[in-house]
Motif scaffolding. Structure first.
Motif, PDB file in Angstrom:
ATOM      1  N   THR A 297      -1.866 -15.956  33.134  1.00  0.00           N
ATOM      2  CA  THR A 297      -1.002 -15.087  32.333  1.00  0.00           C
ATOM      3  C   THR A 297      -1.748 -13.881  31.787  1.00  0.00           C
ATOM      4  N   ALA A 298      -2.966 -14.079  31.319  1.00  0.00           N
ATOM      5  CA  ALA A 298      -3.736 -12.958  30.770  1.00  0.00           C
ATOM      6  C   ALA A 298      -3.977 -11.886  31.810  1.00  0.00           C
ATOM      7  N   MET A 299      -4.173 -12.292  33.066  1.00  0.00           N
ATOM      8  CA  MET A 299      -4.394 -11.318  34.136  1.00  0.00           C
ATOM      9  C   MET A 299      -3.102 -10.566  34.462  1.00  0.00           C
ATOM     10  N   ILE A 300      -1.986 -11.250  34.357  1.00  0.00           N
ATOM     11  CA  ILE A 300      -0.686 -10.607  34.574  1.00  0.00           C
ATOM     12  C   ILE A 300      -0.418  -9.598  33.464  1.00  0.00           C
ATOM     13  N   ASN A 301      -0.673  -9.998  32.240  1.00  0.00           N
ATOM     14  CA  ASN A 301      -0.438  -9.102  31.092  1.00  0.00           C
ATOM     15  C   ASN A 301      -1.260  -7.823  31.229  1.00  0.00           C
TER      16      ASN A 301
ATOM     17  N   ARG B  93       6.193 -14.466  33.959  1.00  0.00           N
ATOM     18  CA  ARG B  93       5.629 -13.426  33.099  1.00  0.00           C
ATOM     19  C   ARG B  93       5.661 -12.069  33.784  1.00  0.00           C
ATOM     20  N   ALA B  94       5.380 -12.033  35.068  1.00  0.00           N
ATOM     21  CA  ALA B  94       5.440 -10.772  35.807  1.00  0.00           C
ATOM     22  C   ALA B  94       6.837 -10.171  35.749  1.00  0.00           C
ATOM     23  N   HIS B  95       7.841 -11.000  35.911  1.00  0.00           N
ATOM     24  CA  HIS B  95       9.223 -10.515  35.842  1.00  0.00           C
ATOM     25  C   HIS B  95       9.539  -9.979  34.453  1.00  0.00           C
ATOM     26  N   GLU B  96       9.080 -10.679  33.428  1.00  0.00           N
ATOM     27  CA  GLU B  96       9.319 -10.231  32.052  1.00  0.00           C
ATOM     28  C   GLU B  96       8.711  -8.851  31.807  1.00  0.00           C
ATOM     29  N   LEU B  97       7.607  -8.571  32.488  1.00  0.00           N
ATOM     30  CA  LEU B  97       6.907  -7.301  32.303  1.00  0.00           C
ATOM     31  C   LEU B  97       7.360  -6.228  33.283  1.00  0.00           C
ATOM     32  N   GLY B  98       8.311  -6.571  34.125  1.00  0.00           N
ATOM     33  CA  GLY B  98       8.858  -5.588  35.062  1.00  0.00           C
ATOM     34  C   GLY B  98       8.014  -5.361  36.298  1.00  0.00           C
ATOM     35  N   LEU B  99       7.144  -6.311  36.621  1.00  0.00           N
ATOM     36  CA  LEU B  99       6.287  -6.181  37.795  1.00  0.00           C
ATOM     37  C   LEU B  99       6.945  -6.821  39.013  1.00  0.00           C
ATOM     38  N   GLY B 100       6.856  -6.148  40.157  1.00  0.00           N
ATOM     39  CA  GLY B 100       7.242  -6.767  41.416  1.00  0.00           C
ATOM     40  C   GLY B 100       6.218  -7.817  41.791  1.00  0.00           C
ATOM     41  N   LEU B 101       6.623  -8.766  42.648  1.00  0.00           N
ATOM     42  CA  LEU B 101       5.777  -9.927  42.904  1.00  0.00           C
ATOM     43  C   LEU B 101       5.589 -10.163  44.404  1.00  0.00           C
ATOM     44  N   ASN B 102       4.336 -10.119  44.832  1.00  0.00           N
ATOM     45  CA  ASN B 102       3.939 -10.489  46.181  1.00  0.00           C
ATOM     46  C   ASN B 102       3.047 -11.725  46.117  1.00  0.00           C
ATOM     47  N   ALA B 103       2.737 -12.302  47.269  1.00  0.00           N
ATOM     48  CA  ALA B 103       1.847 -13.463  47.304  1.00  0.00           C
ATOM     49  C   ALA B 103       1.166 -13.538  48.659  1.00  0.00           C
ATOM     50  N   GLY B 104      -0.033 -14.122  48.658  1.00  0.00           N
ATOM     51  CA  GLY B 104      -0.716 -14.302  49.929  1.00  0.00           C
ATOM     52  C   GLY B 104      -2.032 -15.037  49.814  1.00  0.00           C
ATOM     53  N   HIS B 105      -2.422 -15.645  50.887  1.00  0.00           N
ATOM     54  CA  HIS B 105      -3.673 -16.346  51.168  1.00  0.00           C
ATOM     55  C   HIS B 105      -3.409 -17.833  51.394  1.00  0.00           C
ATOM     56  N   ASP B 106      -3.596 -18.258  52.623  1.00  0.00           N
ATOM     57  CA  ASP B 106      -3.470 -19.658  53.055  1.00  0.00           C
ATOM     58  C   ASP B 106      -2.041 -20.196  52.987  1.00  0.00           C
ATOM     59  N   LEU B 107      -1.061 -19.338  52.884  1.00  0.00           N
ATOM     60  CA  LEU B 107       0.322 -19.789  53.041  1.00  0.00           C
ATOM     61  C   LEU B 107       0.557 -20.068  54.526  1.00  0.00           C
ATOM     62  N   ASP B 108       1.310 -21.132  54.814  1.00  0.00           N
ATOM     63  CA  ASP B 108       1.516 -21.513  56.207  1.00  0.00           C
ATOM     64  C   ASP B 108       2.876 -22.186  56.375  1.00  0.00           C
TER      65      ASP B 108
ATOM     66  N   SER C 189      10.128 -22.003  44.864  1.00  0.00           N
ATOM     67  CA  SER C 189       9.677 -22.246  43.486  1.00  0.00           C
ATOM     68  C   SER C 189       9.381 -20.957  42.728  1.00  0.00           C
ATOM     69  N   ILE C 190       9.315 -19.832  43.441  1.00  0.00           N
ATOM     70  CA  ILE C 190       8.946 -18.557  42.827  1.00  0.00           C
ATOM     71  C   ILE C 190      10.122 -17.590  42.954  1.00  0.00           C
ATOM     72  N   PRO C 191      11.025 -17.578  41.992  1.00  0.00           N
ATOM     73  CA  PRO C 191      12.178 -16.681  42.078  1.00  0.00           C
ATOM     74  C   PRO C 191      11.737 -15.222  42.032  1.00  0.00           C
ATOM     75  N   GLY C 192      12.431 -14.399  42.790  1.00  0.00           N
ATOM     76  CA  GLY C 192      12.145 -12.977  42.779  1.00  0.00           C
ATOM     77  C   GLY C 192      10.951 -12.571  43.621  1.00  0.00           C
ATOM     78  N   LEU C 193      10.427 -13.487  44.421  1.00  0.00           N
ATOM     79  CA  LEU C 193       9.306 -13.165  45.297  1.00  0.00           C
ATOM     80  C   LEU C 193       9.740 -12.095  46.299  1.00  0.00           C
ATOM     81  N   LEU C 194       9.001 -11.000  46.354  1.00  0.00           N
ATOM     82  CA  LEU C 194       9.393  -9.868  47.195  1.00  0.00           C
ATOM     83  C   LEU C 194       8.739  -9.887  48.570  1.00  0.00           C
TER      84      LEU C 194
END
Length: 240
Positions: free
Chosen positions: A137-141, A179-194, A204-209
């Motif tokens: 959370t601190a890194m997101i903030n 927390r990212a959504h609360e702060l208005g940040l778009g959300l990506n993800a990656g690394h070892d997803l398969d 499990s991650i609503p709003g994942l772009l």
């Protein structure tokens, strides 16, 4: 449904291992688009052991979907490369020289002033910016205070712990995403997803772009074929 951006670094690794242009990196990128991928990702490194700087120019001239260039913005050559090609998105990753693969997110508290400067530089050039972060959370903030458009959650820990306890593994990511959504940040993800862990993560991650996937997808393509593999990954992103 999150977009699938295919990281083609491993295609470049295979090409470079033999010299010449087989497989043809640009053609593979075009085929990924034709098979349904909504984006192409590259991660050039200073030693050009996979993606070469010229590849970025060649890809920019041909691909039609979103182009995402990720890498270490502390390297001036990387910054110049991004600005010269104006991709849809630049993802800022805190790699060190010689690093085999990305293995941690930015400390957005410690490097906040620097990241503000880099975010502004790229945004002023019309490029969307995403910062690679751990699910803390601190890194997101602190990321939000840099002015970045998005954050990309580093998902290795999720993938590593998925089979032991997937609910526990995904929890920090769900909290970070909220927390990212609360702060208005778009959300990506990656690394070892398969193909095994992607559906649960995306559900499990609503709003994942966007998810950026390379190593696992290219490895699967050796057995399943590239078109079939991309279709299977896209299917994991469709919530039932």
């Amino acid at each position: 449904m999150a977009n699938l951006s295919v990281n083609i670094n491993k295609i470049a690794t295979l090409r470079n291992s033999r010299g010449g242009n087989n497989p043809d990196l640009v053609q593979v990128a075009l085929d990924c688009e034709r098979f349904g991928a909504q984006g192409i990702t590259v991660h050039p490194r200073p030693d050009e052991r996979h993606i070469r700087y010229q590849d970025v120019f060649d890809l920019k001239a041909k691909i039609k979907t979103e182009f995402n260039i990720e890498g270490n913005c502390r390297e001036q050559k990387f910054v110049d490369l991004v600005l010269a090609n104006s991709p849809a998105q630049v993802t800022l990753v805190p790699d060190t020289e010689g690093q085999i693969t990305s293995n941690h997110g930015w400390d957005t508290v410690k490097h906040q002033d620097y990241l503000k400067e880099m975010v502004s530089l790229f945004q002023n050039a019309g490029i969307r910016v995403s910062i690679f972060v751990d699910p803390v959370t601190a890194m997101i903030n602190a990321a939000a205070t840099t002015g970045t458009d998005r954050v990309e959650l580093y998902t290795e820990a999720y993938a590593h712990n998925f089979y032991d306890n997937k609910e526990k593994a995904v929890l920090p990511y769900a909290v970070a995403a909220k927390r990212a959504h609360e702060l208005g940040l778009g959300l990506n993800a990656g690394h070892d997803l398969d193909l095994h862990n992607l559906r649960y993560f995306s559900e499990s991650i609503p709003g994942l772009l966007e998810v950026s996937i390379g190593h696992a997808l290219i490895s699967d393509a050796l057995y399943l074929g590239l078109e079939n593999t991309i279709q299977r990954y896209l299917h994991q992103l469709v919530h039932q």
